[in-house]
Design a protein around this motif. Structure first.
Motif, PDB file in Angstrom:
ATOM      1  N   GLY A  82     -12.537  -1.720   9.778  1.00  0.00           N
ATOM      2  CA  GLY A  82     -12.757  -3.200  10.289  1.00  0.00           C
ATOM      3  C   GLY A  82     -12.098  -4.328   9.533  1.00  0.00           C
ATOM      4  N   SER A  83     -11.328  -3.748   8.543  1.00  0.00           N
ATOM      5  CA  SER A  83     -10.715  -4.957   7.587  1.00  0.00           C
ATOM      6  C   SER A  83      -9.394  -5.382   8.233  1.00  0.00           C
ATOM      7  CB  SER A  83     -10.450  -4.303   6.292  1.00  0.00           C
ATOM      8  OG  SER A  83      -9.679  -3.067   6.512  1.00  0.00           O
ATOM      9  N   THR A  84      -8.980  -6.525   7.580  1.00  0.00           N
ATOM     10  CA  THR A  84      -7.922  -7.074   8.120  1.00  0.00           C
ATOM     11  C   THR A  84      -7.001  -7.815   7.083  1.00  0.00           C
ATOM     12  OG1 THR A  84      -8.679  -8.354  10.274  1.00  0.00           O
ATOM     13  CG2 THR A  84      -6.997  -9.335   9.459  1.00  0.00           C
ATOM     14  N   CYS A  85      -5.646  -7.663   7.000  1.00  0.00           N
ATOM     15  CA  CYS A  85      -4.742  -7.743   5.947  1.00  0.00           C
ATOM     16  C   CYS A  85      -3.793  -8.858   6.339  1.00  0.00           C
ATOM     17  CB  CYS A  85      -4.213  -6.711   5.197  1.00  0.00           C
ATOM     18  SG  CYS A  85      -2.840  -7.093   3.932  1.00  0.00           S
ATOM     19  N   SER A  86      -3.572 -10.009   5.878  1.00  0.00           N
ATOM     20  CA  SER A  86      -2.437 -11.024   6.297  1.00  0.00           C
ATOM     21  C   SER A  86      -1.432 -11.085   5.653  1.00  0.00           C
ATOM     22  CB  SER A  86      -3.310 -12.414   6.281  1.00  0.00           C
ATOM     23  OG  SER A  86      -3.740 -12.831   5.032  1.00  0.00           O
ATOM     24  N   ASP A 127       0.651  -9.765   9.787  1.00  0.00           N
ATOM     25  CA  ASP A 127       2.188 -10.162   9.293  1.00  0.00           C
ATOM     26  C   ASP A 127       2.820  -8.800   9.109  1.00  0.00           C
ATOM     27  OD1 ASP A 127       4.050 -12.001   9.031  1.00  0.00           O
ATOM     28  OD2 ASP A 127       3.200 -12.887   7.553  1.00  0.00           O
ATOM     29  N   ALA A 128       2.894  -8.142   9.792  1.00  0.00           N
ATOM     30  CA  ALA A 128       3.712  -6.697   9.778  1.00  0.00           C
ATOM     31  C   ALA A 128       4.928  -6.866  10.644  1.00  0.00           C
ATOM     32  CB  ALA A 128       2.938  -5.556  10.306  1.00  0.00           C
ATOM     33  N   HIS A 129       6.098  -6.363   9.929  1.00  0.00           N
ATOM     34  CA  HIS A 129       7.503  -6.618  10.807  1.00  0.00           C
ATOM     35  C   HIS A 129       8.258  -5.221  10.882  1.00  0.00           C
ATOM     36  CE1 HIS A 129       7.342 -10.968  10.685  1.00  0.00           C
ATOM     37  NE2 HIS A 129       6.175 -10.819   9.785  1.00  0.00           N
ATOM     38  N   SER A 130       8.754  -5.150  11.904  1.00  0.00           N
ATOM     39  CA  SER A 130       9.786  -3.828  12.042  1.00  0.00           C
ATOM     40  C   SER A 130      11.109  -4.449  11.463  1.00  0.00           C
ATOM     41  CB  SER A 130      10.081  -3.599  13.580  1.00  0.00           C
ATOM     42  OG  SER A 130      10.645  -4.758  14.145  1.00  0.00           O
ATOM     43  N   GLY A 131      11.811  -3.476  10.989  1.00  0.00           N
ATOM     44  CA  GLY A 131      13.135  -3.653  10.227  1.00  0.00           C
ATOM     45  C   GLY A 131      14.367  -4.704  11.122  1.00  0.00           C
ATOM     46  N   PRO A 148       2.317  -5.084  15.802  1.00  0.00           N
ATOM     47  CA  PRO A 148       0.988  -4.678  15.360  1.00  0.00           C
ATOM     48  C   PRO A 148       1.226  -3.489  14.424  1.00  0.00           C
ATOM     49  CG  PRO A 148       1.634  -3.653  17.694  1.00  0.00           C
ATOM     50  CD  PRO A 148       2.583  -4.787  17.284  1.00  0.00           C
ATOM     51  N   MET A 149       0.398  -3.401  13.585  1.00  0.00           N
ATOM     52  CA  MET A 149       0.317  -2.549  12.618  1.00  0.00           C
ATOM     53  C   MET A 149      -1.254  -2.346  12.226  1.00  0.00           C
ATOM     54  SD  MET A 149       2.447  -1.573   9.045  1.00  0.00           S
ATOM     55  CE  MET A 149       1.287  -1.821   7.631  1.00  0.00           C
ATOM     56  N   ILE A 150      -1.670  -1.039  12.323  1.00  0.00           N
ATOM     57  CA  ILE A 150      -2.758  -0.465  12.160  1.00  0.00           C
ATOM     58  C   ILE A 150      -3.138   0.879  11.296  1.00  0.00           C
ATOM     59  CG2 ILE A 150      -5.273   0.061  13.266  1.00  0.00           C
ATOM     60  CD1 ILE A 150      -4.364  -1.621  15.661  1.00  0.00           C
ATOM     61  N   VAL A 151      -3.819   0.554  10.303  1.00  0.00           N
ATOM     62  CA  VAL A 151      -4.029   2.026   9.259  1.00  0.00           C
ATOM     63  C   VAL A 151      -5.437   2.519   9.184  1.00  0.00           C
ATOM     64  CG1 VAL A 151      -3.518   2.814   7.253  1.00  0.00           C
ATOM     65  CG2 VAL A 151      -1.844   1.311   8.032  1.00  0.00           C
TER      66      VAL A 151
END
Length: 485
Positions: A368-372, A64-68, A356-359
């Motif tokens: 392998g974790s996920t953040c909502s 649930d990542a968003h660009s400005g 998409p945003m991956i760190v």
């Protein structure tokens, strides 16, 4: 202790302190929405992004990542400043040909903040935040341009642009670009589909544009370096990025590298090696090549032996373009780039700005974790400052909120974070509170429960008037106060 051992001791201590500060690499793809990553979208058919998927397996995937914003320029402004772009002079749309700089001279950027913390800073890729161009007398050539002036229009603005282009002395370096805002090194383009068609290095053109872009080549009319080939842009950015990483890894100081790729934004120009690889379309070829470039950059970090002390972020500036998302050829081949979300680039719906945003940060961010949790690219600056223990000035990063606790697993939610605001190409707003998304309207508001209705098909504003009022008042407060945190 004699002077020489003392100096050696201080040098070793300094090097040790530098190692404690992680290197930071931020890769920003262009026009590649949430549904363009195969780990996020099971309906991509033969189109796969194995390198980005592998990166997600090594780190945390934000869902649930968003660009400005749902378009290019404003997202880049917000990412680098931690401030929503609608607070700048640009209230809608993007910057066009030969535009004046958008980032204010006094505005603190993440690169400037990191440089003050001892970082070596580099940018390789697309700027699209305006430059100062100079004429033969050393005067500003584009001083009188309006932000709405564009080559593709048939009006006075287009005439002004042609006059500006004719007056520019391309032997004079530009100002107001990355090197004026904290980047020690910059190689790339202002943007790939507008003149001048050439690379710039530290604000200077690499060669002189002496011919007009042929009509058969995609992009706005304008001057081009003779022999310029669009297909060479992405491979060159990949090569420069990997070389810069290997060079920076040998230095004693930590580094920050910002890599805003030009793909898969138009012009759709996969290199010869990638043409036809997808078996679907040139656009899908370009997405696959973009994925491969991400893989090359990550591999360079691994090969340099600095993976454990390097924070890697991959994201994109906005959603997929409508033409690519709705392409009949894609659907016939089983590629659905609008599988989960409504809308696409430039729109206020989720498909315009959910990205998409991956760190990846080995040993710090769980593999392998996920953040909502709801997060935004605007949060990058505050997160970086938090990581380094830096207190940002009151007049900086006004809309940036640290998500470091999410990354490290110390928290599963951010209960005190400000609400997230989004913006579209026409200047329309949306504001998020948990599962609720409000799109204010001049006549009627739209309210969506994204947990139950991710495709934004059921407007429930009439059933929740108090919530609509609360969100409208919060947005108004954010606008009037000049900050959201």
């Amino acid at each position: 202790m004699t002077l020489r051992p003392l100096l050696l001791s201080l040098t070793l201590a300094s090097a040790a302190m530098a190692q404690e500060k992680p290197n930071i690499v931020f890769i920003l793809a262009d026009d590649m929405g949430y549904d363009s990553i195969s780990i996020n979208n099971p309906a991509m058919g033969p189109l796969k992004t194995p390198h980005i998927d592998r990166l997600a397996g090594q780190g945390m995937n934000f869902t649930d990542a968003h660009s400005g914003s749902s378009v290019c320029t404003p997202t880049r402004y917000a990412l680098l400043t931690g401030r929503y772009c609608w607070r700048s002079r640009l209230k809608s749309s993007v910057l066009w040909d030969y535009a004046r700089p958008l980032v204010e001279d006094e505005r603190l950027t993440v690169a400037e903040m990191l440089k003050k913390q001892g970082y070596h800073t580099g940018m390789i890729g697309k700027w699209h935040l305006g430059l100062n161009w100079y004429d033969r007398e050393g005067k500003l050539a584009n001083a009188d341009l309006k932000d709405s002036d564009a080559m593709f229009r048939r009006d006075k603005g287009a005439k002004r642009l042609r006059a500006v282009q004719a007056s520019i002395d391309f032997s004079k370096p530009t100002t107001g670009g990355p090197n004026s805002h904290g980047f020690d090194y910059w190689f790339g383009v202002d943007l790939p589909n507008m003149p001048p068609y050439l690379f710039l290095e530290n604000g200077k053109t690499v060669g002189t544009p002496t011919v007009m872009k042929p009509k058969s080549m995609f992009g706005h009319d304008g001057l081009m370096l003779e022999g310029w080939e669009l297909e060479n842009i992405l491979p060159t950015l990949a090569k420069k990025s990997t070389e810069w990483i290997h060079s920076a890894a040998k230095q004693k100081q930590p580094f920050f590298l910002y890599v805003p790729l030009t793909s898969p934004h138009t012009p759709i120009s996969p290199s010869k090696e990638w043409q036809g690889k997808s078996g679907v379309s040139r656009y899908c070829d370009f997405v696959m090549e973009t994925d491969a470039v991400v893989g090359q950059i990550v591999q360079a970090i691994d090969d340099a032996g600095i993976a454990d002390n390097t924070l890697v972020i991959f994201s994109t500036d906005n959603g997929t373009t409508g033409g690519a998302a709705k392409m009949k050829q894609h659907h016939e081949q089983g590629v659905n780039l609008m599988n989960q979300l409504r809308g696409f680039k430039a729109q206020i719906f989720e498909g315009g700005h959910r990205v998409p945003m991956i760190v990846r940060w080995p040993g710090k961010v769980a593999a392998g974790s996920t953040c909502s949790e709801l997060v935004g690219l605007t949060d990058f600056m505050a997160t970086t400052a938090d990581l380094l223990g830096v207190t940002l000035p009151e007049d900086a990063a006004e809309d940036s909120f640290s998500i470091l606790s999410l990354l490290t697993g110390k928290a599963e939610s951010l209960p005190n974070r400000p609400l997230v605001v989004n913006h579209d190409i026409r200047g329309n707003f949306a504001i998020r509170k948990g599962k609720w998304k409000l799109i204010p309207g001049a006549e009627s508001a739209e309210l969506y429960d994204l947990e139950a209705d991710l495709k934004e098909s059921n407007n429930v504003a009439a059933s929740h008037p108090e919530l609509v009022k609360e969100l409208q008042e919060t947005l108004q407060r954010y606008q009037e106060s000049g900050r959201s945190k």
